[in-house]
Design a protein around this motif. Structure first.
Motif, mmCIF file in Angstrom:
data_model
loop_
_atom_site.group_PDB
_atom_site.id
_atom_site.type_symbol
_atom_site.label_atom_id
_atom_site.label_comp_id
_atom_site.label_asym_id
_atom_site.label_seq_id
_atom_site.Cartn_x
_atom_site.Cartn_y
_atom_site.Cartn_z
ATOM 1 N N VAL A 33 -8.098 24.152 -110.052
ATOM 2 C CA VAL A 33 -7.149 24.098 -108.931
ATOM 3 C C VAL A 33 -5.765 24.521 -109.402
ATOM 4 O O VAL A 33 -5.075 25.296 -108.721
ATOM 5 N N VAL A 34 -5.333 24.027 -110.559
ATOM 6 C CA VAL A 34 -4.016 24.422 -111.095
ATOM 7 C C VAL A 34 -3.970 25.933 -111.275
ATOM 8 O O VAL A 34 -3.010 26.598 -110.852
ATOM 9 N N ARG A 35 -5.013 26.488 -111.891
ATOM 10 C CA ARG A 35 -5.074 27.934 -112.112
ATOM 11 C C ARG A 35 -5.051 28.695 -110.781
ATOM 12 O O ARG A 35 -4.295 29.664 -110.616
ATOM 13 N N ASP A 36 -5.848 28.239 -109.801
ATOM 14 C CA ASP A 36 -5.916 28.923 -108.501
ATOM 15 C C ASP A 36 -4.579 28.861 -107.760
ATOM 16 O O ASP A 36 -4.165 29.842 -107.136
ATOM 17 N N LEU A 37 -3.908 27.709 -107.829
ATOM 18 C CA LEU A 37 -2.609 27.578 -107.163
ATOM 19 C C LEU A 37 -1.586 28.520 -107.792
ATOM 20 O O LEU A 37 -0.808 29.176 -107.087
ATOM 21 N N LEU A 38 -1.584 28.605 -109.121
ATOM 22 C CA LEU A 38 -0.656 29.521 -109.793
ATOM 23 C C LEU A 38 -0.960 30.962 -109.432
ATOM 24 O O LEU A 38 -0.049 31.750 -109.135
ATOM 25 N N ASN A 39 -2.248 31.327 -109.446
ATOM 26 C CA ASN A 39 -2.639 32.705 -109.123
ATOM 27 C C ASN A 39 -2.295 33.059 -107.680
ATOM 28 O O ASN A 39 -1.960 34.209 -107.391
ATOM 29 N N ALA A 40 -2.375 32.075 -106.779
ATOM 30 C CA ALA A 40 -2.080 32.341 -105.372
ATOM 31 C C ALA A 40 -0.589 32.235 -105.083
ATOM 32 O O ALA A 40 -0.159 32.509 -103.961
ATOM 33 N N GLN A 42 1.104 29.516 -104.975
ATOM 34 C CA GLN A 42 1.357 28.327 -104.161
ATOM 35 C C GLN A 42 1.963 27.227 -105.015
ATOM 36 O O GLN A 42 1.745 27.173 -106.234
ATOM 37 N N ARG A 43 2.706 26.395 -104.378
ATOM 38 C CA ARG A 43 3.416 25.330 -105.072
ATOM 39 C C ARG A 43 2.425 24.352 -105.716
ATOM 40 O O ARG A 43 1.474 23.904 -105.083
ATOM 41 N N VAL A 44 2.676 23.998 -106.978
ATOM 42 C CA VAL A 44 1.831 23.065 -107.728
ATOM 43 C C VAL A 44 2.515 21.697 -107.733
ATOM 44 O O VAL A 44 3.706 21.606 -108.012
ATOM 45 N N SER A 45 1.746 20.665 -107.403
ATOM 46 C CA SER A 45 2.249 19.280 -107.503
ATOM 47 C C SER A 45 1.072 18.386 -107.872
ATOM 48 O O SER A 45 -0.089 18.763 -107.712
ATOM 49 N N VAL A 82 8.832 32.119 -110.798
ATOM 50 C CA VAL A 82 7.584 32.437 -110.115
ATOM 51 C C VAL A 82 7.807 32.192 -108.631
ATOM 52 O O VAL A 82 8.271 31.139 -108.220
ATOM 53 N N GLU A 83 7.494 33.194 -107.879
ATOM 54 C CA GLU A 83 7.680 33.047 -106.443
ATOM 55 C C GLU A 83 6.595 32.145 -105.882
ATOM 56 O O GLU A 83 5.420 32.317 -106.166
ATOM 57 N N VAL A 84 7.060 31.231 -105.100
ATOM 58 C CA VAL A 84 6.130 30.320 -104.459
ATOM 59 C C VAL A 84 5.937 30.827 -103.047
ATOM 60 O O VAL A 84 6.903 31.000 -102.299
#
Length: 193
Positions: A33-40, A42-45, A82-84
């Motif tokens: 999930v962390v990897r997918d959020l970064l690749n997309a 999207q904001r990680v929390s 990194v653009e969110v």
């Protein structure tokens, strides 16, 4: 070590192994999930990783590897520009959609309650069988002890009855002897001038 202790140890080992396997699976999902959020973009929390990986927030915070991955991802997004991606805009929920969601949630709750009751029943049966097995061995031992005591008491009763019959015969013989002696004594007293 008794059979009960070894089976308990085996169950504990199986539960420990299952928990470790489950924890490893959860950690893998959280890292993905962390990897997918970064690749997309999207904001990680912590909360988002927990929700999307379908794990508890406690797990994310208390697993040092996952916690470090989330912090690193958050720092990357903050410090490296990194653009969110903007969160998708949701349309407002209508009363009908809310009622549908509520009905679906109600059905899911009913299903979960049925599943809980079924699991509860299975656990009760398993515990009952475990108790029955333990008690059955104790009961068999107790029955064997009682049967042994019954045989001993039956032998004692037979012996006591035999002794009572012998004593009754001796009493009867003694009474006959006493009666004979009394008659002989009376005759002797009458014979004396």
């Amino acid at each position: 070590m008794s059979g009960t202790e070894s089976s308990r140890d085996a169950r504990v080992a199986r539960l420990r192994q299952a928990r470790q396997s489950d924890s490893a699976t959860q950690a893998t999902r959280a890292r993905e999930v962390v990897r997918d959020l970064l690749n997309a973009g999207q904001r990680v929390s912590f909360a988002r990783v927990a929700r999307e990986a379908d794990v508890s927030t406690w797990f994310v915070y208390n697993n040092s590897e996952i916690k470090a991955a989330v912090r690193d991802a958050m720092n990357d997004q903050t410090h490296h520009g990194v653009e969110v991606a903007a969160a998708p805009r949701h349309e407002r929920a209508t009363p009908a959609s809310l009622r549908t969601d509520l009905a679906l949630a109600g059905e899911e709750i009913k299903d979960l309650k049925r599943e809980r009751d079924a699991l509860k029943h299975r656990i009760q049966l398993a515990l009952g069988a475990e108790i029955d097995n333990v008690d059955q061995a104790d009961l068999v031992k107790r029955i064997q002890d009682l049967e042994h005591q019954n045989r001993v008491l039956a032998q004692e009763l037979t012996q006591t009855r035999t002794n009572a019959d012998r004593l009754a015969r001796l009493r009867d013989e003694s009474e006959e002897t006493i009666t004979s002696l009394r008659l002989a004594l009376r005759k002797a007293i009458r014979a004396v001038p």
